[in-house]
Design a protein around this motif. Structure first.
Motif, PDB file in Angstrom:
ATOM      1  N   ASP A 133      28.529 -10.972  17.592  1.00 29.99           N
ATOM      2  CA  ASP A 133      27.423 -10.136  17.125  1.00 29.99           C
ATOM      3  C   ASP A 133      27.071  -9.018  18.104  1.00 29.99           C
ATOM      4  O   ASP A 133      26.282  -8.131  17.780  1.00 29.99           O
ATOM      5  N   ILE A 134      27.647  -9.068  19.308  1.00 27.71           N
ATOM      6  CA  ILE A 134      27.344  -8.066  20.328  1.00 27.71           C
ATOM      7  C   ILE A 134      28.410  -6.972  20.340  1.00 27.71           C
ATOM      8  O   ILE A 134      29.597  -7.254  20.311  1.00 27.71           O
ATOM      9  N   ARG A 135      27.953  -5.722  20.399  1.00 23.85           N
ATOM     10  CA  ARG A 135      28.879  -4.588  20.408  1.00 23.85           C
ATOM     11  C   ARG A 135      28.745  -3.729  21.656  1.00 23.85           C
ATOM     12  O   ARG A 135      29.565  -2.854  21.896  1.00 23.85           O
ATOM     13  N   CYS A 136      27.707  -3.982  22.440  1.00 27.52           N
ATOM     14  CA  CYS A 136      27.529  -3.270  23.702  1.00 27.52           C
ATOM     15  C   CYS A 136      26.637  -4.107  24.611  1.00 27.52           C
ATOM     16  O   CYS A 136      25.697  -4.756  24.144  1.00 27.52           O
ATOM     17  N   VAL A 137      26.946  -4.082  25.906  1.00 25.10           N
ATOM     18  CA  VAL A 137      26.158  -4.805  26.903  1.00 25.10           C
ATOM     19  C   VAL A 137      25.525  -3.806  27.865  1.00 25.10           C
ATOM     20  O   VAL A 137      26.194  -2.872  28.320  1.00 25.10           O
ATOM     21  N   VAL A 138      24.250  -3.999  28.156  1.00 23.47           N
ATOM     22  CA  VAL A 138      23.576  -3.222  29.201  1.00 23.47           C
ATOM     23  C   VAL A 138      23.471  -4.117  30.428  1.00 23.47           C
ATOM     24  O   VAL A 138      22.924  -5.225  30.347  1.00 23.47           O
ATOM     25  N   LEU A 139      23.997  -3.653  31.545  1.00 26.80           N
ATOM     26  CA  LEU A 139      23.894  -4.376  32.808  1.00 26.80           C
ATOM     27  C   LEU A 139      22.756  -3.762  33.603  1.00 26.80           C
ATOM     28  O   LEU A 139      22.820  -2.592  34.001  1.00 26.80           O
ATOM     29  N   ALA A 140      21.701  -4.530  33.825  1.00 26.61           N
ATOM     30  CA  ALA A 140      20.487  -4.022  34.466  1.00 26.61           C
ATOM     31  C   ALA A 140      20.081  -4.925  35.625  1.00 26.61           C
ATOM     32  O   ALA A 140      20.680  -5.973  35.863  1.00 26.61           O
ATOM     33  N   ALA A 141      19.057  -4.498  36.336  1.00 28.41           N
ATOM     34  CA  ALA A 141      18.529  -5.285  37.446  1.00 28.41           C
ATOM     35  C   ALA A 141      17.024  -5.108  37.530  1.00 28.41           C
ATOM     36  O   ALA A 141      16.495  -4.031  37.222  1.00 28.41           O
ATOM     37  N   ALA A 142      16.341  -6.158  37.938  1.00 32.14           N
ATOM     38  CA  ALA A 142      14.898  -6.093  38.144  1.00 32.14           C
ATOM     39  C   ALA A 142      14.621  -5.670  39.585  1.00 32.14           C
ATOM     40  O   ALA A 142      15.471  -5.796  40.463  1.00 32.14           O
ATOM     41  N   PRO A 163      31.971  -2.479  25.377  1.00 33.87           N
ATOM     42  CA  PRO A 163      31.558  -1.560  26.442  1.00 33.87           C
ATOM     43  C   PRO A 163      30.329  -2.051  27.201  1.00 33.87           C
ATOM     44  O   PRO A 163      29.436  -2.672  26.628  1.00 33.87           O
ATOM     45  N   VAL A 164      30.314  -1.753  28.497  1.00 39.10           N
ATOM     46  CA  VAL A 164      29.194  -2.117  29.370  1.00 39.10           C
ATOM     47  C   VAL A 164      28.542  -0.847  29.896  1.00 39.10           C
ATOM     48  O   VAL A 164      29.212   0.005  30.488  1.00 39.10           O
ATOM     49  N   VAL A 165      27.248  -0.709  29.667  1.00 38.13           N
ATOM     50  CA  VAL A 165      26.459   0.407  30.179  1.00 38.13           C
ATOM     51  C   VAL A 165      25.651  -0.103  31.366  1.00 38.13           C
ATOM     52  O   VAL A 165      24.857  -1.037  31.225  1.00 38.13           O
ATOM     53  N   ALA A 166      25.858   0.483  32.534  1.00 38.09           N
ATOM     54  CA  ALA A 166      25.091   0.090  33.716  1.00 38.09           C
ATOM     55  C   ALA A 166      23.827   0.938  33.802  1.00 38.09           C
ATOM     56  O   ALA A 166      23.892   2.168  33.710  1.00 38.09           O
ATOM     57  N   ALA A 167      22.680   0.280  33.976  1.00 36.55           N
ATOM     58  CA  ALA A 167      21.392   0.964  34.133  1.00 36.55           C
ATOM     59  C   ALA A 167      20.982   0.814  35.590  1.00 36.55           C
ATOM     60  O   ALA A 167      20.595  -0.267  36.020  1.00 36.55           O
ATOM     61  N   VAL A 168      21.084   1.898  36.357  1.00 41.14           N
ATOM     62  CA  VAL A 168      20.963   1.817  37.810  1.00 41.14           C
ATOM     63  C   VAL A 168      19.702   2.504  38.319  1.00 41.14           C
ATOM     64  O   VAL A 168      19.471   3.678  38.048  1.00 41.14           O
ATOM     65  N   GLN A 169      18.913   1.751  39.099  1.00 42.66           N
ATOM     66  CA  GLN A 169      17.745   2.317  39.768  1.00 42.66           C
ATOM     67  C   GLN A 169      17.830   2.028  41.260  1.00 42.66           C
ATOM     68  O   GLN A 169      18.444   1.048  41.677  1.00 42.66           O
ATOM     69  N   GLY A 170      17.225   2.898  42.056  1.00 41.55           N
ATOM     70  CA  GLY A 170      17.166   2.655  43.494  1.00 41.55           C
ATOM     71  C   GLY A 170      18.538   2.538  44.119  1.00 41.55           C
ATOM     72  O   GLY A 170      19.455   3.274  43.775  1.00 41.55           O
TER      73      GLY A 170
END
Length: 249
Positions: free
Chosen positions: A45-54, A96-103
């Motif tokens: 059921d998943i077509r894209c993953v967001v890789l994030a960090a707190a 596909p993996v989308v990286a969400a990068v902060q700091g």
């Protein structure tokens, strides 16, 4: 604290790492991240993953203090194997993996985002490999996917960082946004990807990986061999013991 997964909307999975205070991951954390990414990719059921960090930074690499507490080489071997698995899990994720990068995005963070399919970053994000200041070697394979060859070498040898704006200029960061807009911007891109046919997007990921000019797993494994050499020779311990202290050549 740890690795968590959520599905905020149809077709999208968000994998979040949360290891206060700076997201320096312990050995088990790398394996947990790898498992979460692989599990998300296997979900039909998943077509894209967001890789994030707190927290204040995306990733500060391995937990150096965990390594310093180990009188032998178990922590080093565990960190190397864990990083290897986590980086590979990003690259080999079936969608596909989308990286969400902060700091800060340092060391192992470069291995993660360098293997991602797309990167969205906050305007305060910085990217670099402080490996030579930490008694380690590695992830030049992944930094080379973010910047041109000579810039990669200069950043690697100096342990300097590049800004999100600089990486955007090189074409490796898709979009730079204020920090409070990061999650929304990453989700927006993931949503657009997730609209594609689920089978076709998986075929596309496999096809693009198949034409990659560099075998990222083999290349990174080659680099890791020099980390072991540095440790066996005692150089790594000498440099690592300066971690958190003023550097005196």
């Amino acid at each position: 604290m740890g690795v968590s997964t959520t599905s905020p909307e149809k077709g999208v999975c968000v994998v979040t790492a949360d290891f206060p205070p700076v997201n320096a991951l312990p050995v088990q954390g790398w394996y947990d991240l790898a498992d979460a990414l692989r599990g998300a990719g296997r979900d039909p059921d998943i077509r894209c993953v967001v890789l994030a960090a707190a927290g204040r930074g995306f990733n500060a690499g391995v937990d150096i203090k965990e390594m310093q507490r180990d009188a032998g080489h178990d922590a080093l071997i565990g960190a190397n194997r864990g990083c290897y698995e986590a980086f590979a899990a990003v690259y080999e994720c079936e969608v596909p993996v989308v990286a969400a990068v902060q700091g800060h995005c340092l060391g192992g963070g470069i291995g993660l985002v360098g293997n991602a399919d797309a990167i969205v970053a906050s305007d305060d994000a910085s990217f670099g490999l402080p490996e030579l200041d930490r008694g380690a070697l590695g992830a030049a394979t992944h930094l080379a996917r973010l910047v041109p060859q000579h810039l990669m070498r200069t950043l690697y040898y100096t342990s300097r960082t590049a800004t999100a704006a600089e990486l955007h200029a090189h074409g490796s960061v898709w979009k730079v946004v204020p920090r409070d807009e990061l999650a929304g911007a990453a989700l927006e891109l993931a949503r657009e990807i997730a609209r594609k046919d689920g089978t076709l997007i998986r075929l596309a990921k496999a096809a693009i990986n198949g034409i990659d000019p560099v075998d990222v797993r083999r290349s990174y494994r080659f680099e890791q061999g020099f980390t072991f050499e540095a440790n066996l020779s005692g150089i790594a311990d000498r440099v690592r013991d300066t971690f958190g202290k003023e550097h005196r050549p």
